[in-house]
Design a protein around this motif. Structure first.
Motif, short mmCIF file in Angstrom:
data_model
loop_
_atom_site.label_atom_id
_atom_site.label_comp_id
_atom_site.label_asym_id
_atom_site.label_seq_id
_atom_site.Cartn_x
_atom_site.Cartn_y
_atom_site.Cartn_z
N UNK A 83 0.76 -1.27 0.01
CA UNK A 83 0.30 0.25 0.03
C UNK A 83 0.81 1.27 0.06
N UNK A 84 0.25 2.21 -0.60
CA UNK A 84 0.97 3.61 -0.63
C UNK A 84 0.17 4.46 0.47
N UNK A 85 0.79 5.61 0.78
CA UNK A 85 0.25 6.56 1.53
C UNK A 85 0.33 8.01 1.11
N UNK A 86 -0.50 8.68 1.04
CA UNK A 86 -0.09 10.03 0.33
C UNK A 86 -0.56 11.15 1.46
N UNK A 87 0.39 11.29 2.53
CA UNK A 87 0.23 12.13 3.54
C UNK A 87 0.88 13.28 3.72
N UNK A 88 1.78 13.60 2.71
CA UNK A 88 2.76 14.50 2.97
C UNK A 88 2.34 15.98 2.53
N UNK A 89 0.97 15.97 1.78
CA UNK A 89 0.44 17.10 1.48
C UNK A 89 1.09 17.50 0.09
N UNK A 90 0.15 18.29 -0.67
CA UNK A 90 0.49 18.57 -2.14
C UNK A 90 1.09 20.02 -2.36
N UNK A 91 1.90 19.95 -3.19
CA UNK A 91 2.57 21.11 -3.85
C UNK A 91 1.74 21.49 -5.21
N UNK A 92 1.27 22.56 -5.34
CA UNK A 92 0.45 23.35 -6.53
C UNK A 92 1.38 24.12 -7.47
N UNK A 93 1.61 23.72 -8.67
CA UNK A 93 2.59 24.29 -9.43
C UNK A 93 1.88 25.15 -10.60
N UNK A 94 1.81 26.26 -10.64
CA UNK A 94 0.80 27.07 -11.72
C UNK A 94 1.61 27.37 -12.99
N UNK A 95 1.13 26.87 -14.09
CA UNK A 95 1.52 26.90 -15.41
C UNK A 95 0.89 27.67 -16.56
N UNK A 96 1.38 28.70 -16.84
CA UNK A 96 0.61 29.53 -18.17
C UNK A 96 0.86 28.77 -19.49
N UNK A 97 -0.01 27.59 -19.41
CA UNK A 97 0.01 26.90 -20.68
C UNK A 97 -1.33 25.87 -20.68
N UNK A 98 -1.72 25.56 -21.81
CA UNK A 98 -2.72 24.41 -21.92
C UNK A 98 -2.62 23.15 -21.10
N UNK A 99 -3.42 22.84 -20.58
CA UNK A 99 -3.43 21.84 -19.56
C UNK A 99 -2.62 20.25 -20.22
#
Lengths: 173, 417
Positions: free
Chosen positions: B180-196
């Motif tokens: 199993x994996x655990x995603x508990x470290x919190x997310x960093x969000x990086x903004x990008x000036x481009x199409x997804x």
């Protein structure tokens, strides 16, 4: 090392206050002007350069992801990349200027100083779109004298929008 | 009245039309056909371990809440009061018993059911609370803790959507000696000036590394060094898993176990290796430790970024956000500190890799405004890609085989609507 600590244990003499304030201003100017090598020389060997990804004061870099949590080695990598000419997120380097204000200084353990201050930084991101990015936050510096000169051992920068989507942050904040 | 876009014309086998990145009408179609009708990744079960735990997440461009109910079941609720449309939950994460709208006090339980409205005298007996619960994604399904949702009541199942690509998720999860994996470290969000779409394309692009990331390669040695040498000596490959799921596999270029981890001192991994062998048997454990976690896109918005999990969030035709968090492998907390530092080195706005990708994506998006030139090239590797025994197209890591795979699936989804 507590700004709210009991008087007079954390009172800093005027000469030291002036030296610490001068250091903060100089450090900001070197960062603003992309003077990478001079900026790196302001650090001690036990450097910790920390930009948490949250404004939560309980953030723990051993449990939570940060934007930056550099030791000396990683700090040197960061600077070398900026000096390489190929760090495209800072190529060309963003023109920037920051204001530092509300400086508070306390005496720390072992002759160290702790300085907290607020900053407002205008970064003109010129790598693609020529947008002004405004960065605002609170900085904690831990400083000590090495061979008579003030050096920083910790710089922690808590951005007001630390947990929001951020554009590139590869200049020296 | 909006024009009908001919996706079969815009996506060709060896080129794509620039408007796919720049046309707001196409963005609106994508949100409807890919992000709202299809399966999208929302979050991981480990983020909401206990009843009442929730995180707020975008579902395409719609605000949603991923929540664990009192019965332990996971729901995806739309974050919109049924009365006047107010977001009922402003927090990014938390634990609650109810969602109460701050506007007029309508209150919902963890399954979204409307519990009560203040001053009920203003409604007569025909007011049916059971039809006024928070809207929820009609289909929510989980694979190894990865929660996916679809806003369409019908369509292919998650199992059909993932197809063979479950093996990619397995490759990342099986590195835990507890599976199993655990995603508990919190997310960093990086903004990008481009199409997804530039994010999944670039996350899967093996051609750009030696150029976009030249500053890093000039400065330090990393596990990616072997893929920026002479074209003929590069052993890494790309694979098309079908369904728009695409992979870069670095492991054919690895010399030994743990290269994906930047090497591994015995003091750190000796006990872990023993526990991996106990769970999986020696051969499978050695294979897992050699190959490392997947580097793959699960269409459209989940990126298995080796030791990270990333989310692609479309914002508008000109803007997107790349989220990431390190994988913590359950049962190996001694890796977490290193995983955090690796994550900070690789991904996020201040890291040593992604800022260059996103700077180039922004330049790419700016360049595409030069519409006098209509088409983008997509032909690299057509001369040498091959089909493997499992029916997957495979090619040199620098080939656009997987871009073509992504666009082929995109065309099927967008034109088939």
């Amino acid at each position: 090392m507590n700004l709210d600590g009991p008087w007079p244990s954390n009172v800093v003499p005027t000469d030291d206050r002036q030296a610490v304030t001068d250091f903060l201003h100089k450090e900001a100017r070197l960062a603003d002007e992309a003077r990478y090598a001079e900026w790196l020389a302001l650090w001690t060997d036990d450097a910790v350069y920390w930009v948490p990804a949250t404004t939560d004061p309980a953030a723990d870099p051993e449990k939570h992801l940060s934007h930056i949590y550099d030791n000396r080695g990683r700090l040197e990598t960061r600077v070398k990349m900026l000096q390489s000419g190929f760090r495209y997120s800072q190529e060309p380097a963003s023109p920037m200027r920051r204001l530092i204000s509300s400086i508070e200084i306390a005496a720390g353990a072992g002759g160290e100083f702790v300085a907290e201050s607020n900053f407002l930084l205008a970064e003109l991101s010129i790598q693609a779109k020529h947008e002004m990015h405004w960065w605002v936050g609170r900085t904690t510096h831990r400083l000590r004298r090495v061979a008579g000169e003030l050096r920083m051992c910790t710089k922690k920068v808590v951005l007001v929008n630390a947990a929001e989507p951020l554009p590139n942050l590869t200049f020296l904040i | 009245m909006t024009a009908i876009v001919r996706y079969d014309e815009l996506v060709r086998d060896d080129r794509i039309h620039a408007s796919l990145y720049t046309d707001p009408q196409i963005f609106a179609d994508e949100m409807e056909r890919i992000f709202h009708r299809g399966w999208v990744f929302v979050g991981h079960a480990s983020e909401i371990p206990r009843p009442g735990d929730f995180v707020t997440r975008p579902l395409g461009t719609q605000p949603a809440i991923l929540v664990r109910g009192a019965d332990g079941a996971v729901s995806v609720l739309l974050n919109r009061c049924r009365h006047r449309g107010t977001m009922v939950c402003a927090a990014e994460r938390g634990t609650t018993k109810t969602f109460a709208c701050p506007y007029h006090g309508w209150t919902y339980d963890l399954s979204g059911a409307l519990l009560g409205v203040p001053y009920p005298g203003g409604y007569d007996a025909s007011f049916d609370k059971s039809t006024r619960g928070l809207a929820h994604a009609p289909r929510v399904a989980t694979y190894r803790g990865f929660v996916f949702a679809s806003l369409s009541a019908d369509g292919i199942t998650l199992e059909e959507h993932l197809g063979k690509a479950t093996k990619l998720i397995d490759r990342s999860c099986d590195l835990s000696p507890e599976g199993e994996i655990e995603l508990t470290a919190g997310w960093v969000k990086h903004r990008c000036a481009a199409n997804w779409k530039m994010l999944p394309e670039n996350d899967s692009d093996g051609y750009h590394l030696g150029f976009v990331h030249r500053a890093l390669f000039k400065t330090v040695r990393s596990q990616y060094q072997t893929v920026v040498g002479d074209e003929r000596t590069i052993k890494a490959v790309v694979r098309d898993w079908g369904g728009g799921h695409i992979e870069i596999d670095w492991s054919p270029g690895y010399q030994g176990a743990f290269e994906w981890f930047g090497g591994a001192p015995k003091s750190l991994v000796a006990d872990y290796v023993v526990r991996m062998e106990q769970r999986y048997g020696t051969a499978r454990a050695q294979q897992l430790l050699f190959e490392g976690p997947a580097h793959a896109l699960i269409f459209p918005n989940l990126f298995l970024g080796e030791t990270n999990i990333a989310i692609v969030q479309p914002v508008s035709v000109d803007e997107c956000v790349h989220w990431h968090t390190p994988i913590f492998w359950k049962g190996v907390p001694e890796f977490n500190s290193r995983l955090l530092r690796q994550s900070e080195a690789g991904m996020g706005p201040a890291s040593f890799l992604m800022p260059e990708d996103l700077a180039i994506a922004a330049r790419n998006h700016a360049g595409l405004q030069a519409r006098h030139v209509e088409w983008l090239e997509l032909s690299r590797g057509l001369n040498r890609e091959t089909m493997d025994a499992e029916g997957r197209l495979v090619s040199h890591v620098t080939d656009e085989t997987i871009n073509r795979a992504l666009w082929k699936h995109y065309r099927a989804v967008m034109a088939g609507a």
